[in-house]
Design an enzyme around this catalytic site. Structure first.
Site, PDB file in Angstrom:
ATOM      1  CB  CYS A   1       2.817  -0.742  13.361  1.00 61.45           C
ATOM      2  SG  CYS A   1       2.927  -0.573  11.579  1.00 61.45           S
TER       3      CYS A   1
ATOM      4  CB  CYS B   1       0.573   7.299  11.380  1.00 61.75           C
ATOM      5  SG  CYS B   1       2.147   6.818  12.051  1.00 61.75           S
TER       6      CYS B   1
ATOM      7  CD  GLU C   1      -2.981  -1.095   2.297  1.00 61.88           C
ATOM      8  OE1 GLU C   1      -3.925  -1.892   2.222  1.00 61.88           O
ATOM      9  OE2 GLU C   1      -2.806  -0.347   3.276  1.00 61.88           O
TER      10      GLU C   1
ATOM     11  CB  CYS D   1       2.813   7.838   2.887  1.00 67.08           C
ATOM     12  SG  CYS D   1       3.311   6.647   4.150  1.00 67.08           S
TER      13      CYS D   1
END
Length: 350
Positions: A122, A341, A95, A108
């Site tokens: 995460c 994030c 991604e 990103c």
């Protein structure tokens, strides 16, 4: 019968391409034309190389492959963020995110398919690392996100952050090669000062960045300012503790004078007290860091962490400010599409 595996043409340097065309008895300038198609014009097929003869294009297709990432699915956030799931030619998914603001359009990008570091907060950390992305695949991510930016916002990318899936410094060679192509006038021609590589903290490779005298910016994902807490949420800290990281960051800065940022996600009742802020200030004062990005936590299904109350966040920020820490509260973008994030995980709903 075994299928012949052709060499990826983008793995060849310009001089290697020149040598190949010499063996065909072709003029040397043909290599330059092909190289421009590959990097400057971002061609994803030999057919697209229209200033070459049909015969030559067929010859290239016979001898080489031209694998490239494709957009597999796209999601649009209410705040303008766009998340893309890319598919590699060997069927893996990865991604990338376009984060738009009035001043900048930031890509990103990911450096690995999955991740081996298992950071507890995460989503990518709960996936296995399938493999590293090749440098040309990282380049494709940037190209595809740039095309989105131009199509949706009529603006080219202004910034790139290596903050997607994976640990960039554990795919050092490909990340460095991708940045060389991205910043080359024969590639995307982007200034290295507009690129930030974020690491969970691989001390040896941070020093290597210093030795290689890189010109891009470096961000350290700190998230806890003492070893006991950092070990708990980031297993990499057990072999790369804060003392080693502080030494590596100072070495990096001495060699490059490139900007250093600390990233610090606030977790409720874990690292959000004023005592935690004090420990963060101590580390900040030991490194020539330009900025501390305080990041709001984006909950994921697999983790037990929560976001702190707004009052706690404000007190934490005010305390840093009073102690002359250059800190900025970074509100997450794209939360409604799991693009914020720590949320990248190739979820099926894409």
């Amino acid at each position: 019968m075994l299928k012949t595996v052709h060499k990826n043409i983008r793995q060849l340097s310009l001089s290697e391409l020149e040598q190949y065309f010499e063996t065909l008895g072709e003029k040397k300038f043909r290599a330059k034309q092909v190289y421009e198609w590959l990097w400057l014009k971002q061609a994803h097929s030999f057919e697209a190389m229209t200033n070459l003869s049909k015969e030559l294009r067929a010859k290239l297709a016979e001898n080489f492959s031209l694998p490239a990432l494709t957009v597999d699915a796209t999601q649009y956030s209410a705040d303008g963020t766009i998340k893309s799931r890319f598919r590699s030619t060997d069927g893996h998914l990865v991604e990338g995110v376009l984060i738009p603001t009035d001043e900048r359009k930031t890509a990103c990008v990911s450096s690995q398919i999955g991740c081996s570091l298992s950071c507890k907060f995460c989503a990518t950390g709960y996936m296995d690392r399938k493999r590293n992305l090749e440098f040309d695949e990282i380049y494709d991510e940037v190209v595809l996100i740039n095309q989105q930016s131009e199509r949706v916002y009529n603006k080219k990318l202004s910034n790139i952050v290596f903050m997607g899936m994976g640990e960039p410094l554990l795919n050092y060679k490909n990340v460095m090669h991708a940045i060389e192509r991205i910043t080359s006038p024969e590639g995307l021609g982007m200034s290295p000062r507009r690129i930030t590589v974020s690491t969970a903290g691989v001390a040896k490779m941070i020093k290597q960045l210093g030795d290689d005298q890189v010109r891009f910016k470096l961000a350290l994902s700190l998230h806890a300012a003492n070893d006991a807490k950092r070990n708990e949420i980031m297993p990499i800290n057990e072999t790369n503790n804060l003392k080693a990281l502080i030494e590596a960051l100072n070495y990096f800065y001495k060699k490059t004078e490139s900007e250093i940022t600390f990233e610090y996600i606030l977790f409720k009742d874990f690292n959000d007290s004023l005592k935690d802020a004090d420990e963060l200030i101590k580390i900040y004062r030991q490194v020539p860091a330009d900025l501390v990005n305080i990041i709001e936590y984006n909950p994921i299904d697999a983790a037990r962490f929560e976001k702190p109350e707004e009052d706690t966040v404000n007190q934490f920020m005010a305390y840093l400010e009073r102690n002359r820490v250059n800190a900025r509260l970074r509100r997450s973008r794209g939360k409604d599409i799991d693009a914020a994030c720590g949320q990248l995980a190739n979820k099926d709903q894409l």
